[in-house]
Design a protein around this motif. Sequence first.
Motif, short mmCIF file in Angstrom:
data_model
loop_
_atom_site.label_atom_id
_atom_site.label_comp_id
_atom_site.label_asym_id
_atom_site.label_seq_id
_atom_site.Cartn_x
_atom_site.Cartn_y
_atom_site.Cartn_z
N GLU A 7 0.83 -1.21 0.00
CA GLU A 7 0.00 0.00 0.00
C GLU A 7 0.86 1.25 0.00
O GLU A 7 0.54 2.23 -0.68
N ARG A 10 1.97 1.73 -3.54
CA ARG A 10 0.87 2.23 -4.38
C ARG A 10 0.64 3.72 -4.14
O ARG A 10 0.42 4.48 -5.09
N TRP A 80 -1.11 -3.55 -14.37
CA TRP A 80 -1.90 -2.33 -14.62
C TRP A 80 -2.72 -2.47 -15.90
O TRP A 80 -3.22 -1.50 -16.43
#
Length: 133
Positions: A7, A10, A80
């Motif tokens: 996280e 990201r 992605w």
Amino acid sequence: MAFTKDEDLRLLELLGVSACFSPAPDGTPQLPFDPRTGAIRPEIWQCWLGWDPVRMAPLHAEALRSQRAIWIDAGTRDEWFLDLGAQAFRDALAEIGVDEDVIRFELFDGGHHAVEYRMPPALAWLSQRIARP
């Protein structure tokens, strides 16, 4: 609130892309959505869309048609989903009249990372095409 390592990464990626695609006049990254509600910020999202290669292709049609070589590849397991973007870009090039002999399009079994092995064939093909009179 604590974040996991993934996280954290990201969030860093999101801030990095925001710094590139939608910086405020003072350089502060602006997110394309409200971080509390998730609502899209249309004016900032439009900045992001302005960098989309599929949307940019018609704006640069003449330059794209003048290229001797365009290499497009992506992994079929891209984290992605850039394989979808690569296909959409190839289609956009066809729509604006780029000769299909100029385009090398490959989907390979892989993801987004550790794709250095893709560089030698790409560079070899591009250099051969560009070196032609």
